[in-house]
Design a protein around this motif. Sequence first.
Motif, PDB file in Angstrom:
ATOM      1  N   ASP A  43       0.828  -1.202   0.000  1.00 56.52           N
ATOM      2  CA  ASP A  43       0.000   0.000   0.000  1.00 56.52           C
ATOM      3  C   ASP A  43       0.868   1.260   0.000  1.00 56.52           C
ATOM      4  O   ASP A  43       0.545   2.252  -0.666  1.00 56.52           O
ATOM      5  CB  ASP A  43      -0.939   0.020   1.208  1.00 56.52           C
ATOM      6  CG  ASP A  43      -2.028  -1.032   1.139  1.00 56.52           C
ATOM      7  OD1 ASP A  43      -2.330  -1.527   0.031  1.00 56.52           O
ATOM      8  OD2 ASP A  43      -2.580  -1.374   2.211  1.00 56.52           O
ATOM      9  N   ILE A  46       2.311   1.912  -3.517  1.00 52.17           N
ATOM     10  CA  ILE A  46       1.263   2.447  -4.393  1.00 52.17           C
ATOM     11  C   ILE A  46       0.982   3.912  -4.051  1.00 52.17           C
ATOM     12  O   ILE A  46       0.883   4.766  -4.942  1.00 52.17           O
ATOM     13  CB  ILE A  46      -0.008   1.585  -4.273  1.00 52.17           C
ATOM     14  CG1 ILE A  46       0.264   0.188  -4.865  1.00 52.17           C
ATOM     15  CG2 ILE A  46      -1.200   2.252  -4.930  1.00 52.17           C
ATOM     16  CD1 ILE A  46      -0.796  -0.838  -4.526  1.00 52.17           C
ATOM     17  N   ARG A  50       1.805   7.341  -6.400  1.00 52.76           N
ATOM     18  CA  ARG A  50       0.709   8.261  -6.735  1.00 52.76           C
ATOM     19  C   ARG A  50       1.022   9.677  -6.248  1.00 52.76           C
ATOM     20  O   ARG A  50       0.895  10.646  -6.995  1.00 52.76           O
ATOM     21  CB  ARG A  50      -0.607   7.757  -6.138  1.00 52.76           C
ATOM     22  CG  ARG A  50      -1.822   8.611  -6.528  1.00 52.76           C
ATOM     23  CD  ARG A  50      -3.090   8.170  -5.822  1.00 52.76           C
ATOM     24  NE  ARG A  50      -3.011   8.483  -4.390  1.00 52.76           N
ATOM     25  CZ  ARG A  50      -2.901   7.600  -3.392  1.00 52.76           C
ATOM     26  NH1 ARG A  50      -2.860   6.314  -3.655  1.00 52.76           N
ATOM     27  NH2 ARG A  50      -2.841   7.987  -2.130  1.00 52.76           N
ATOM     28  N   LEU A  56      -0.719   5.424 -11.041  1.00 58.81           N
ATOM     29  CA  LEU A  56      -1.477   4.427 -10.288  1.00 58.81           C
ATOM     30  C   LEU A  56      -0.920   3.056 -10.626  1.00 58.81           C
ATOM     31  O   LEU A  56      -0.898   2.669 -11.798  1.00 58.81           O
ATOM     32  CB  LEU A  56      -2.960   4.500 -10.652  1.00 58.81           C
ATOM     33  CG  LEU A  56      -3.638   5.842 -10.378  1.00 58.81           C
ATOM     34  CD1 LEU A  56      -5.058   5.833 -10.910  1.00 58.81           C
ATOM     35  CD2 LEU A  56      -3.612   6.161  -8.892  1.00 58.81           C
ATOM     36  N   ASP A  58      -1.179  -1.017 -10.011  1.00 62.51           N
ATOM     37  CA  ASP A  58      -1.974  -2.144  -9.545  1.00 62.51           C
ATOM     38  C   ASP A  58      -1.081  -2.977  -8.625  1.00 62.51           C
ATOM     39  O   ASP A  58       0.089  -3.221  -8.950  1.00 62.51           O
ATOM     40  CB  ASP A  58      -2.431  -2.976 -10.744  1.00 62.51           C
ATOM     41  CG  ASP A  58      -3.348  -4.103 -10.341  1.00 62.51           C
ATOM     42  OD1 ASP A  58      -2.877  -5.043  -9.656  1.00 62.51           O
ATOM     43  OD2 ASP A  58      -4.535  -4.057 -10.718  1.00 62.51           O
ATOM     44  N   PRO A  59      -1.592  -3.430  -7.483  1.00 62.11           N
ATOM     45  CA  PRO A  59      -0.751  -4.239  -6.578  1.00 62.11           C
ATOM     46  C   PRO A  59      -0.121  -5.450  -7.274  1.00 62.11           C
ATOM     47  O   PRO A  59       1.017  -5.806  -6.958  1.00 62.11           O
ATOM     48  CB  PRO A  59      -1.725  -4.686  -5.484  1.00 62.11           C
ATOM     49  CG  PRO A  59      -2.849  -3.715  -5.534  1.00 62.11           C
ATOM     50  CD  PRO A  59      -2.935  -3.222  -6.950  1.00 62.11           C
ATOM     51  N   ASP A  60      -0.820  -6.035  -8.233  1.00 62.30           N
ATOM     52  CA  ASP A  60      -0.268  -7.197  -8.943  1.00 62.30           C
ATOM     53  C   ASP A  60       0.877  -6.826  -9.876  1.00 62.30           C
ATOM     54  O   ASP A  60       1.617  -7.704 -10.325  1.00 62.30           O
ATOM     55  CB  ASP A  60      -1.367  -7.906  -9.728  1.00 62.30           C
ATOM     56  CG  ASP A  60      -2.400  -8.561  -8.817  1.00 62.30           C
ATOM     57  OD1 ASP A  60      -2.060  -8.909  -7.664  1.00 62.30           O
ATOM     58  OD2 ASP A  60      -3.564  -8.710  -9.259  1.00 62.30           O
ATOM     59  N   ALA A  61       1.027  -5.539 -10.185  1.00 63.16           N
ATOM     60  CA  ALA A  61       2.103  -5.085 -11.068  1.00 63.16           C
ATOM     61  C   ALA A  61       3.395  -4.807 -10.307  1.00 63.16           C
ATOM     62  O   ALA A  61       4.438  -4.600 -10.919  1.00 63.16           O
ATOM     63  CB  ALA A  61       1.666  -3.834 -11.828  1.00 63.16           C
ATOM     64  N   TRP A  88       1.905   0.823 -15.269  1.00 63.10           N
ATOM     65  CA  TRP A  88       1.162   1.679 -14.351  1.00 63.10           C
ATOM     66  C   TRP A  88       0.157   2.474 -15.165  1.00 63.10           C
ATOM     67  O   TRP A  88       0.246   2.554 -16.383  1.00 63.10           O
ATOM     68  CB  TRP A  88       2.104   2.607 -13.581  1.00 63.10           C
ATOM     69  CG  TRP A  88       3.034   3.393 -14.453  1.00 63.10           C
ATOM     70  CD1 TRP A  88       2.773   4.578 -15.094  1.00 63.10           C
ATOM     71  CD2 TRP A  88       4.375   3.049 -14.822  1.00 63.10           C
ATOM     72  NE1 TRP A  88       3.850   4.991 -15.815  1.00 63.10           N
ATOM     73  CE2 TRP A  88       4.856   4.066 -15.668  1.00 63.10           C
ATOM     74  CE3 TRP A  88       5.216   1.982 -14.507  1.00 63.10           C
ATOM     75  CZ2 TRP A  88       6.141   4.045 -16.207  1.00 63.10           C
ATOM     76  CZ3 TRP A  88       6.479   1.962 -15.041  1.00 63.10           C
ATOM     77  CH2 TRP A  88       6.938   2.982 -15.879  1.00 63.10           C
TER      78      TRP A  88
END
Length: 143
Positions: A43, A46, A50, A56, A58-61, A88
């Motif tokens: 978190d 991310i 930002r 932005l 994605d947590p999977d990225a 992103w």
Amino acid sequence: MDVHVILRRDDQILLCLREGTGYADGLFCLPSGHLDVGETVIDCAIREAREEVGVLIDPDALQPAAVVHHLSPEGKPRVGFFFAATTWGGEVVNAEPNKCAKLEWVPVDMLPDNTVPYTAAGVALYLADAVVGVHGWHETATA
């Protein structure tokens, strides 16, 4: 704890030139920051991406890149979690001009001489596919 984000575009990564922060001003670093209470390292990565460069993720990225146990020149130990992302959402912008003089894409293997040494250590571990390393201590080791 610190969290650092390596935004990678081909053979380049994004660096921020610190200004007006009182720490390492005039030196390049990755988008990064301190972990907030109740926040996971994912978190935080991310959020920092930002807040600092307007993208932005994605947590999977996010891919784990390295963990650095750093000892500052003042003798203060820190642990930094480095994550890498190649995708992103949004365009990269200097979202904190009061803390960042400019953003610059640089070759991942040719960081500027005025890069925060702690940042350079994390990027070097990432390039070496090392998982954990130390920086600023008397001995340097990686695993």
